[in-house]
Design an enzyme around this catalytic site. Sequence first.
Site, PDB file in Angstrom:
ATOM      1  N   GLY A   1      -8.103   8.311  10.288  1.00 35.20           N
ATOM      2  CA  GLY A   1      -8.183   8.017  11.468  1.00 35.20           C
ATOM      3  C   GLY A   1      -9.361   9.343  11.996  1.00 35.20           C
ATOM      4  O   GLY A   1      -9.595   9.352  13.185  1.00 35.20           O
TER       5      GLY A   1
ATOM      6  N   ALA B   1      -9.449   5.194   4.688  1.00 33.99           N
ATOM      7  CA  ALA B   1      -9.370   6.260   5.332  1.00 33.99           C
ATOM      8  C   ALA B   1     -10.528   6.842   5.582  1.00 33.99           C
ATOM      9  O   ALA B   1     -11.223   7.262   4.801  1.00 33.99           O
ATOM     10  CB  ALA B   1      -8.226   7.203   4.720  1.00 33.99           C
ATOM     11  N   GLY B   2     -10.911   7.091   6.987  1.00 30.79           N
ATOM     12  CA  GLY B   2     -11.687   8.099   7.152  1.00 30.79           C
ATOM     13  C   GLY B   2     -13.329   7.304   7.470  1.00 30.79           C
ATOM     14  O   GLY B   2     -14.047   7.869   8.353  1.00 30.79           O
TER      15      GLY B   2
ATOM     16  N   ASN C   1      -9.391   0.600   9.656  1.00 27.20           N
ATOM     17  CA  ASN C   1      -8.660   0.484  10.886  1.00 27.20           C
ATOM     18  C   ASN C   1      -8.962   1.214  12.047  1.00 27.20           C
ATOM     19  O   ASN C   1      -9.398   0.588  13.070  1.00 27.20           O
ATOM     20  CB  ASN C   1      -7.028   0.875  10.535  1.00 27.20           C
ATOM     21  CG  ASN C   1      -6.190   0.209  11.813  1.00 27.20           C
ATOM     22  OD1 ASN C   1      -6.468   0.152  12.817  1.00 27.20           O
ATOM     23  ND2 ASN C   1      -4.763   0.656  11.214  1.00 27.20           N
ATOM     24  N   THR C   2      -8.914   2.709  12.151  1.00 30.35           N
ATOM     25  CA  THR C   2      -9.220   3.221  13.274  1.00 30.35           C
ATOM     26  C   THR C   2     -10.583   2.922  13.808  1.00 30.35           C
ATOM     27  O   THR C   2     -10.653   3.033  14.831  1.00 30.35           O
ATOM     28  CB  THR C   2      -8.863   4.859  12.927  1.00 30.35           C
ATOM     29  OG1 THR C   2      -7.585   4.891  12.666  1.00 30.35           O
ATOM     30  CG2 THR C   2      -9.276   5.813  14.190  1.00 30.35           C
TER      31      THR C   2
ATOM     32  N   LYS D   1       0.977  -1.046  -0.035  1.00 25.61           N
ATOM     33  CA  LYS D   1      -0.052  -0.165   0.048  1.00 25.61           C
ATOM     34  C   LYS D   1       0.914   1.268  -0.103  1.00 25.61           C
ATOM     35  O   LYS D   1       1.619   1.439   0.935  1.00 25.61           O
ATOM     36  CB  LYS D   1      -0.859  -0.131   1.219  1.00 25.61           C
ATOM     37  CG  LYS D   1      -1.685   1.229   1.355  1.00 25.61           C
ATOM     38  CD  LYS D   1      -2.400   1.363   2.633  1.00 25.61           C
ATOM     39  CE  LYS D   1      -3.084   2.616   2.993  1.00 25.61           C
ATOM     40  NZ  LYS D   1      -3.792   3.038   4.222  1.00 25.61           N
TER      41      LYS D   1
END
Lengths: 273, 273, 273, 273, 66, 66, 66, 66
Positions: free
Chosen positions: A176, A202-203, A224-225, A115
């Site tokens: 995040g 992301a986000g 992830n986050t 990535k």
Amino acid sequence: MRLCGLWEEVELPMMNQEHDDIFEIGGKKLTSRLFTGTGKYSSDALIPDVLVKSGAQVITVALRRVDFDADTDNVMKHIPKHVILLPNTSGARTADEAVRIARLARAAGCGNWIKIEVISDSTYLLPDGYETAKATEILAKEGFVVFPYINPDLMVARSLVNAGASAVMPLGSPIGSNRGLRTREMIRILIDEISLPIIVDAGIGRPSQACEAMEMGAAACLVNTAISSAGDPVTMAMAFGEAVKAGRRAYLAGPGVVNEKASASSPLTGFLK
Amino acid sequence: MRLCGLWEEVELPMMNQEHDDIFEIGGKKLTSRLFTGTGKYSSDALIPDVLVKSGAQVITVALRRVDFDADTDNVMKHIPKHVILLPNTSGARTADEAVRIARLARAAGCGNWIKIEVISDSTYLLPDGYETAKATEILAKEGFVVFPYINPDLMVARSLVNAGASAVMPLGSPIGSNRGLRTREMIRILIDEISLPIIVDAGIGRPSQACEAMEMGAAACLVNTAISSAGDPVTMAMAFGEAVKAGRRAYLAGPGVVNEKASASSPLTGFLK
Amino acid sequence: MRLCGLWEEVELPMMNQEHDDIFEIGGKKLTSRLFTGTGKYSSDALIPDVLVKSGAQVITVALRRVDFDADTDNVMKHIPKHVILLPNTSGARTADEAVRIARLARAAGCGNWIKIEVISDSTYLLPDGYETAKATEILAKEGFVVFPYINPDLMVARSLVNAGASAVMPLGSPIGSNRGLRTREMIRILIDEISLPIIVDAGIGRPSQACEAMEMGAAACLVNTAISSAGDPVTMAMAFGEAVKAGRRAYLAGPGVVNEKASASSPLTGFLK
Amino acid sequence: MRLCGLWEEVELPMMNQEHDDIFEIGGKKLTSRLFTGTGKYSSDALIPDVLVKSGAQVITVALRRVDFDADTDNVMKHIPKHVILLPNTSGARTADEAVRIARLARAAGCGNWIKIEVISDSTYLLPDGYETAKATEILAKEGFVVFPYINPDLMVARSLVNAGASAVMPLGSPIGSNRGLRTREMIRILIDEISLPIIVDAGIGRPSQACEAMEMGAAACLVNTAISSAGDPVTMAMAFGEAVKAGRRAYLAGPGVVNEKASASSPLTGFLK
Amino acid sequence: MEIQVNGQMEHVDDGLTLSDYLKHKKLESEAVVVELNLAIIPKENYPTCNLNDKDILEIVRFVGGG
Amino acid sequence: MEIQVNGQMEHVDDGLTLSDYLKHKKLESEAVVVELNLAIIPKENYPTCNLNDKDILEIVRFVGGG
Amino acid sequence: MEIQVNGQMEHVDDGLTLSDYLKHKKLESEAVVVELNLAIIPKENYPTCNLNDKDILEIVRFVGGG
Amino acid sequence: MEIQVNGQMEHVDDGLTLSDYLKHKKLESEAVVVELNLAIIPKENYPTCNLNDKDILEIVRFVGGG
């Protein structure tokens, strides 16, 4: 190769029984369209359960200098062998740095997926599309399966197609931030115009947002986050696994039309006439 | 009693194995928080699969005069015995008409659940809160388990609590419009202020919207048109089943905080420093 | 120079009396923060009224080959002398083509302002950030006042700062789509992170959207299609002039805080206690 | 009658010169469609400037017991004579209390306009539609010009039409929350279905939101907290005055169509072909 | 002689100046910008700028645009 | 001799191999990737790879990341 | 005598008119509205309106509100 | 005799029971609910429920609805 997924006992993820909708990418056949990460867990020991409950088959890791002073736990201990490793190039600010990290990651012997993350902005962690495209071209030529992370920009995405990327990973909002699909409009356009799989990265903060991305026609989501920062990460992981499946299924089923006015779901004849 | 669910062979819905999060209502213990309906199917023969794949355990029907000229199929043939019947009072324009329909529905002998729908507006099919509250009070006294369908209004919802309703069913947008959670703001307030279960009914068009309603803390969602009007209703039903579970799970897990700026998911130390 | 604004009698735009909030750019002092264009009018004769009623002081034009067969009207006839001309490089697909157009435009002798538009996508007309930055650098060095039109991307915007741009013009949504501020999230970030004036260009469809952009801190808005495609372009132009002023004023005044719950605007003491 | 607007020197509000779009209501001809209030000002001395700069011609006040201990300033001192007073019934929890307050307000001799506010919920200050309709019917019969404040509900709005209201005032979001047009969907329906003027009241936090309400076809907006809680209330008042005019004008001008894709505003012929 | 104007080949008399050509085309020199063999010609030079065989002219003007 | 490891100067005995160094640092060779003077060293070469004065080593490993 | 004003019991002299009471409270009659035993009193009647023992007065005024 | 069924006048033989009528209409009694002159008739009473001239019957059933 022992550096890779080390965790042995792993039951087959509950939600991957079906083989009717395979996501083929980088020579692998995936039954789950949820990618996840290993960042920011209160304890990395949660990761095996996160993977089992979410059904995720691809997981990201970062590469860093060994810290001789801190005897940190080895994250790889917690990654099941059958899970595909997707190292990122976080920390890179230029194409050259990303290429260097990618080569080191591959030398670890856990496969050739990468990535690409090239970031010089420290407030919003927004990626540099031009440097990302340069790194993509170099690494694709070297035989990497390249997943470039970008701000959703059609021209950059087109350059990634030409550079040999295996997918395009537009952000939904800053890394995040849990802000969701704020770039919905441009992601819609990428899905519409780009031949490669679009993986929203992301986000994404809540399962409903991952579900919507899939309904729009995204090929997968990387989360992830939103999982690691949840009150109960394992339960949240399961929720994301279900939501991504739901969104994909809705995309395949074809939603009904949206109407400005109402349309009765019970017969419009009055009850006694 | 043969008027009720007639369809015999039904495997246990795949998604209802878990018993950790029971939704108790009207004396029943539900493992699925998706309610569905029987309206507007191209073929009612789809209904058994819709129920099995979605896991729904509650289904709505309407009551109408027998039409001697048209030899219409009996919808009950397609409803599994174990599924709870939720007749609606569609066609009623006043509390009295709703009460009359409810009593006839109960006389059918399929239980005492009733969804109160009092509608005099034919363009947007928006409910009459005052008449709905009157009917709720009468029927609750008569021992019905009452599910009133309303425009999300806090004062009407309070009057329903006092009238003895078992739940409050605010609309997300006009019936059959597939417009989603346009009344999000007021649904949020109902969930916050009302002690009864809030079941979002009407307007939900895509699984991501049902998922969001559950993340907000809704107790359940009722989805009919979005399933029956989908290109592939059975697959869409499964998607809604998964999405509702995902949203409920996310609510229980507790989403992470939303930030205005980014927050790195990989270590912020540069790669080689 | 007679090629420039030719239209003589022009009363001073009604709304530009105030001189408390000057927008200084390219050596000019502007009292209006609405830029407009000359594209797609049913009749170019509307342009003088559009300018007077909107108060706009900057207007875009395109450059094209003279068509000897069609005896087209000269748009310049309708542009008041005091209005600043902002030629665009529409038609350019590369930095080189944009540079060539810019030089020809300047040779017309109507000043050295140029809006750089480099577009190779014909469906969404999305700009090429990298080529745009290259053209910006060349033209800024040649003394142009450069207004680059881009997809809102922080890294591209940073490169434009370094390239010597006078402003950054992110799109709100695709050109002429009237879809509004779909890129709100990234525009917010550009305003937050970039030292140059941010001028929202493309996609703004209604005055409320231009107003919101200004409330967010945009320095100006460029609106063409929403005016020329309105039922009554002159009235719509006036509406945009007012909305941009309103939004700018709100930004300067500082909006009150947003609360999750209510906060009484009348004394909370009951009436008689 | 000296209890009413006492403030003498008032220049005619700058923005009310035009008489092409008169809002006739309660026997008055208004040139401004912005209503404002007198609540929560750091100093009531700001009110005259707020009125002059915003152009508002209608202003709300509340009625309360005289407090013999506190020698509070008389708000009426700051209200210009020509401004129409719109007392509200804040503090009322029932129709009877609202009627009592309305009669006292009229006895003050400042006209027969009344804003009915019946609220028993102290967290979100949401109105009681049924009690509001009862009070409306009584007061309309007594010759009041009645402005009922409601949660946007089509059936309640219809009952207000029958009760003799002069307008319907749906909330955009909870009072004083500055949350904007969260009830957009239902306001759209009220405008579409109700013959009375729809005046959006409560929750509007920024001029762009008032502008959007007007673009949707609202007859007017009532804004208090967003002005009185702004950093610079007088400037914010002017912004709201402009935004409401802009939105109204856009509604009259007729916005262009919204497209999914782009539509060139410059000729689509390339520059040199 | 043969010149190319805005992509079209055209036969014109020899010894023509740019001003002559524009006049012949009924174009006000102020209303256009001219590029001759990729070089922009200043307006003041139009009267003295001779056209030669095989010259490539681009004559452009402002039009409505956003 | 002096070598630089992950940015820090370090004194180590002469004639040390990369395997020796990792063992001395208690690092499993499988758990890390090593770059010696900007060239990546294949794991199978660790035992035979001699370290020399002024060598620059980068020793990296996977950590949690998104 | 005893009267109740805005919820508070108050002792006042007998034979007081409403105008007297307002003057004594330093309230301009134009600035207030008065309800006596639930009946609104027209301003012109203040001078002739006698207060009696146990009367209940509500004296209200306009204040800032939205 | 004349009875009204679901809004339509109908001629039927005298001395008919509700069961007879439903049989004649080929309706399973389990599949419907019957209201006779605004009173709901329990299914067990169908065989003994006699229809009379001018009776008003409503015969309803469940149909698809949301």
